[in-house]
Design a protein around this motif. Structure first.
Motif, short mmCIF file in Angstrom:
data_model
loop_
_atom_site.label_atom_id
_atom_site.label_comp_id
_atom_site.label_asym_id
_atom_site.label_seq_id
_atom_site.Cartn_x
_atom_site.Cartn_y
_atom_site.Cartn_z
N UNK A 1 7.88 -8.88 0.62
CA UNK A 1 7.68 -7.52 0.10
C UNK A 1 7.20 -6.64 1.25
N UNK A 2 8.06 -5.69 1.65
CA UNK A 2 7.77 -4.81 2.77
C UNK A 2 7.55 -3.40 2.25
N UNK A 3 6.39 -2.81 2.55
CA UNK A 3 6.10 -1.44 2.16
C UNK A 3 6.10 -0.57 3.41
N UNK A 4 6.86 0.51 3.35
CA UNK A 4 6.99 1.46 4.46
C UNK A 4 6.49 2.81 3.97
N UNK B 1 -0.73 2.62 -4.78
CA UNK B 1 0.03 2.03 -5.88
C UNK B 1 0.82 0.81 -5.45
N UNK B 2 1.07 0.67 -4.15
CA UNK B 2 1.99 -0.36 -3.67
C UNK B 2 1.36 -1.39 -2.75
N UNK B 3 0.21 -1.08 -2.15
CA UNK B 3 -0.35 -1.95 -1.11
C UNK B 3 -0.78 -3.30 -1.67
N UNK B 4 -1.13 -3.37 -2.95
CA UNK B 4 -1.65 -4.61 -3.52
C UNK B 4 -0.68 -5.77 -3.47
N UNK C 1 3.29 -4.32 5.97
CA UNK C 1 3.11 -2.87 5.91
C UNK C 1 3.60 -2.25 7.21
N UNK C 2 4.47 -1.25 7.08
CA UNK C 2 4.91 -0.46 8.23
C UNK C 2 4.37 0.95 7.99
N UNK C 3 3.22 1.28 8.59
CA UNK C 3 2.49 2.50 8.21
C UNK C 3 2.81 3.72 9.07
N UNK C 4 3.04 4.82 8.40
CA UNK C 4 3.21 6.11 9.07
C UNK C 4 2.47 7.14 8.24
N UNK D 1 -7.40 -1.91 3.29
CA UNK D 1 -7.25 -3.36 3.40
C UNK D 1 -7.93 -4.09 2.25
N UNK D 2 -8.97 -3.50 1.69
CA UNK D 2 -9.63 -4.11 0.53
C UNK D 2 -8.71 -4.19 -0.68
N UNK D 3 -7.67 -3.38 -0.69
CA UNK D 3 -6.71 -3.36 -1.80
C UNK D 3 -5.47 -4.18 -1.49
N UNK D 4 -5.36 -4.66 -0.24
CA UNK D 4 -4.15 -5.36 0.22
C UNK D 4 -4.34 -6.87 0.03
N UNK D 5 -4.08 -7.34 -1.15
CA UNK D 5 -4.42 -8.72 -1.51
C UNK D 5 -3.45 -9.76 -0.92
N UNK D 6 -2.25 -9.36 -0.53
CA UNK D 6 -1.25 -10.31 -0.02
C UNK D 6 -0.81 -10.00 1.41
N UNK D 7 -1.41 -9.02 2.02
CA UNK D 7 -0.92 -8.52 3.30
C UNK D 7 -1.09 -9.57 4.41
N UNK D 8 0.01 -9.81 5.13
CA UNK D 8 0.01 -10.77 6.23
C UNK D 8 0.27 -10.11 7.59
#
Length: 312
Positions: free
Chosen positions: A2-5, A37-40, A45-48, A57-64
């Motif tokens: 799951x990639x969020x941009x 809405x999507x970070x969880x 994550x590709x952030x701009x 990051x406290x909401x990013x439960x699966x972020x690698x």
């Protein structure tokens, strides 16, 4: 995967970006204000236009993995490391695209392309045309930063028979083609100064009133790196008072640039909307996204990503 941009993309841009990733990956392109809405559920994550900080990051439960473009000043790397989240940037991937954009801006300034185009389209009397221009031949260009972009700018400038000065904090850099100098020497002797460094505490507001007053009064400032490297208030005053010859800007203190910004009203400024690294007009650069995919695949294989900025 799951990639969020995050960022501002039109429909055509979204389609091209999504198509650059494997079909079985879930790619979600969202505007910055929607990130909560999507970070969880995001693995990558590709952030701009967002800050990757403790709160997010406290909401990013699966972020690698956090994969940035060239700059990474919007990412709290220590906070990511503490959560075993890899951070990598794409330094050098867009180097040629950015370097070509820099040369295009410089040529536009000296050849007055924007002005002459408006003049012709306004059907004004060509016999009354007055403007000041020049050639690049024999002029001195100074690059602040001599990494992938700065060195490519030097190569292109040499083709125009320009003299190249370079300043970099890395004292191990060597070159037979350019003159490596201290920052003060570069500022005082360059007809064109191009900024090609990262934004950090040491470079924030590097270009201030003192810097600008030490430039030649007809010199050109080019910034395609990060907006906050330049104190915008000081630059606007210098441009109004003709302290320098002009500026070409692709990046700004706040982006998108306010519609009310004074920069939009100045005749000695050329502006582009942070597009130097994405030359095809759809916020898509194939080489950039190919790099992103390969780095994410490394994360899937539990390998260290290329250009990693931390250790997990």
């Amino acid at each position: 995967m799951n990639v969020v941009i995050t960022g501002y993309f039109n429909d055509q841009s979204k389609q091209r970006v999504i198509q650059s990733f494997p079909e079985d990956w879930k790619i979600q392109i969202v505007e910055p204000q929607q990130i909560d809405e999507f970070i969880g559920e995001a693995d990558v994550l590709i952030p701009e236009h967002i800050e990757v900080n403790e709160s997010l990051l406290n909401k990013a439960h699966h972020l690698r993995f956090v994969q940035t473009g060239a700059g990474f000043d919007n990412v709290d790397i220590e906070a990511c490391s503490n959560r075993k989240i890899w951070v990598s940037n794409a330094a050098g991937v867009n180097a040629n695209a950015v370097a070509e954009h820099i040369l295009a801006l410089i040529l536009n300034h000296y050849k007055n392309i924007s002005y002459l185009d408006r003049f012709m389209k306004n059907r004004e009397d060509e016999t009354k045309l007055e403007y000041v221009g020049g050639e690049l031949f024999g002029k001195t260009i100074g690059t602040i930063g001599f990494g992938a972009i700065g060195s490519r700018v030097a190569e292109l400038a040499k083709a125009f028979n320009m003299k190249v000065l370079a300043y970099d904090t890395n004292k191990n850099i060597q070159s037979d083609d350019v003159e490596l100098v201290d920052l003060d020497t570069l500022i005082k002797n360059s007809d064109v100064i191009t900024i090609n460094i990262f934004l950090d505490d040491s470079t924030r507001n590097l270009v201030d009133s003192t810097f600008l007053n030490n430039m030649k009064n007809n010199a050109l400032l080019v910034n395609t790196a990060r907006g906050p490297i330049v104190c915008e208030e000081d630059l606007i005053k210098a441009l109004k008072d003709n302290v320098i010859g002009g500026a070409c800007l692709d990046v700004f203190t706040e982006e998108p640039l306010s519609l009310d910004s004074e920069l939009r009203k100045l005749g000695n400024v050329v502006l582009t909307p942070h597009t130097a690294g994405m030359p095809d007009g759809t916020k898509f650069h194939e080489k950039r996204y190919r790099f992103f995919v390969q780095n994410i695949l490394r994360i899937q294989r539990n390998e260290t990503p290329i250009n990693n900025l931390n250790q997990v």
